[in-house]
Design an enzyme around this catalytic site. Sequence first.
Site, short mmCIF file in Angstrom:
data_model
loop_
_atom_site.label_atom_id
_atom_site.label_comp_id
_atom_site.label_asym_id
_atom_site.label_seq_id
_atom_site.Cartn_x
_atom_site.Cartn_y
_atom_site.Cartn_z
NE ARG A 105 2.40 -5.09 11.01
CZ ARG A 105 3.35 -4.74 10.42
NH1 ARG A 105 4.63 -5.01 10.52
NH2 ARG A 105 3.30 -3.94 9.37
NE ARG A 159 6.51 0.29 10.14
CZ ARG A 159 5.59 0.09 9.42
NH1 ARG A 159 5.71 0.79 7.93
NH2 ARG A 159 4.36 -0.58 9.57
CE LYS A 216 -2.16 -1.19 3.83
NZ LYS A 216 -1.45 -2.60 4.13
NE ARG A 269 -4.39 -1.46 9.45
CZ ARG A 269 -3.26 -1.15 8.86
NH1 ARG A 269 -3.25 0.28 8.41
NH2 ARG A 269 -2.24 -1.53 8.61
NE ARG A 327 8.07 -2.09 6.11
CZ ARG A 327 6.75 -1.61 6.04
NH1 ARG A 327 6.40 -0.94 5.01
NH2 ARG A 327 5.89 -2.11 7.05
P1 B4P Z 1 4.47 -2.12 2.10
O1 B4P Z 1 3.66 -3.09 1.57
O2 B4P Z 1 4.24 -0.59 1.19
O3 B4P Z 1 3.79 -1.77 3.44
P2 B4P Z 1 2.12 -1.26 3.89
O4 B4P Z 1 1.35 -2.26 3.02
O5 B4P Z 1 1.99 0.10 3.34
O6 B4P Z 1 2.09 -1.44 5.43
P3 B4P Z 1 1.70 -1.78 6.55
O7 B4P Z 1 0.16 -2.23 6.82
O8 B4P Z 1 2.64 -2.46 7.36
O9 B4P Z 1 1.53 -0.41 7.51
P4 B4P Z 1 0.75 0.88 7.99
O10 B4P Z 1 1.75 1.80 8.26
O11 B4P Z 1 -0.43 1.06 7.33
O12 B4P Z 1 5.67 -2.20 2.23
C1 B4P Z 1 6.15 -3.40 2.87
C2 B4P Z 1 7.51 -3.84 2.41
O13 B4P Z 1 7.34 -4.67 1.18
C3 B4P Z 1 8.49 -2.92 1.92
O14 B4P Z 1 9.73 -3.12 2.30
C4 B4P Z 1 8.33 -2.67 0.50
O15 B4P Z 1 9.83 -2.37 -0.27
C5 B4P Z 1 8.22 -3.99 0.07
N1 B4P Z 1 7.28 -4.32 -1.02
C6 B4P Z 1 6.22 -3.66 -1.61
N2 B4P Z 1 5.74 -4.16 -2.87
C7 B4P Z 1 6.37 -5.31 -3.21
C8 B4P Z 1 6.72 -6.14 -4.38
N3 B4P Z 1 5.88 -5.80 -5.17
N4 B4P Z 1 7.92 -6.84 -4.33
C9 B4P Z 1 8.61 -7.05 -3.26
N5 B4P Z 1 8.54 -6.50 -2.15
C10 B4P Z 1 7.74 -5.31 -1.90
O16 B4P Z 1 0.30 0.16 9.60
C11 B4P Z 1 1.24 0.14 10.75
C12 B4P Z 1 0.35 0.04 12.08
O17 B4P Z 1 -0.15 1.16 12.21
C13 B4P Z 1 -0.68 -1.04 12.00
O18 B4P Z 1 -0.18 -2.19 12.29
C14 B4P Z 1 -1.61 -0.29 13.10
O19 B4P Z 1 -0.91 -0.60 14.55
C15 B4P Z 1 -1.42 1.02 13.09
N6 B4P Z 1 -2.66 1.59 12.17
C16 B4P Z 1 -2.35 2.35 10.87
N7 B4P Z 1 -3.50 2.58 10.38
C17 B4P Z 1 -4.46 2.27 11.34
C18 B4P Z 1 -5.95 2.24 11.36
N8 B4P Z 1 -6.66 2.89 10.38
N9 B4P Z 1 -6.69 1.53 12.47
C19 B4P Z 1 -5.88 1.47 13.45
N10 B4P Z 1 -4.60 1.13 13.46
C20 B4P Z 1 -3.74 1.58 12.43
#
Ligand code: B4P
Length: 191
Positions: A148, A136, A16, A91, A130
């Site tokens: 998670r 993190r 995302k 979420r 990551r």
């Molecule tokens: P991404 O895959 O981009 O990470 P994300 O989905 O955005 O992340 P996430 O769910 O962890 O985080 P959030 O901050 O929303 O990246 C992951 C890795 O994969 C990277 O290293 C990237 O380079 C790699 N990657 C991506 N695409 C790839 C591909 N095609 N091939 C290979 N590698 C690839 O949430 C964090 C925390 O915040 C939650 O757990 C929760 O505690 C809290 N939170 C956030 N929003 C909330 C909400 N609305 N309600 C309640 N809690 C919330």
Amino acid sequence: MSKMNIVLFGPPGAGKGTQSKFLIERYGLAHLSTGDLLRAEIQAETPLGKQAQELMSAGELVPDEVVVGMIRNRLTTDTDAKGFIFDGFPRTKAQAEALDNMLGKLGSAINLMLSLEVEEEELVKRLLGRGTTSGRPDDQSEQVVRRRIKEYEAKTALLKDYYAAQGKLRPIKGMGTIAEITGRLAAAIDA
Ligand code: B4P
């Protein structure tokens, strides 16, 4: 032109945050990531950040009121945007209902939910990968990463039904290279 609001959806590690960077550039949308907003609060050591830190490090969701309040602030201040990409929000069903409500008051709505579909073992691999460079705390241990993913399955995945009922769900294959996935997302938006 009317505004375009997109929910970029998927489990932790689905891509995302990664894909949002390309989409905001290509479509001129404002990026609203609740994860980024929460990490900024933690960095600034605010009371809200202190409350969120413990839950996030354990791989749990923070309370709905907290994230809804953060989004409300941005929706009412970024009024010039051509639309928004919601990344990591909503979420829970309560968050989705609150979002519909807030956008409705602004005379706007969600147009599309793009749902990145990725296998669990690939998610674990990406997040722990990551973790070796991001610092993190929630990317460090396999136990927290799996927690998670469980939170996602228990509280978040059901939102696909919520948006499907409104005819807005577009499942996108999230396996493959970053560029391939950007191409699939753009094709879904352009359609
Ligand atoms: P991404 O895959 O981009 O990470 P994300 O989905 O955005 O992340 P996430 O769910 O962890 O985080 P959030 O901050 O929303 O990246 C992951 C890795 O994969 C990277 O290293 C990237 O380079 C790699 N990657 C991506 N695409 C790839 C591909 N095609 N091939 C290979 N590698 C690839 O949430 C964090 C925390 O915040 C939650 O757990 C929760 O505690 C809290 N939170 C956030 N929003 C909330 C909400 N609305 N309600 C309640 N809690 C919330």
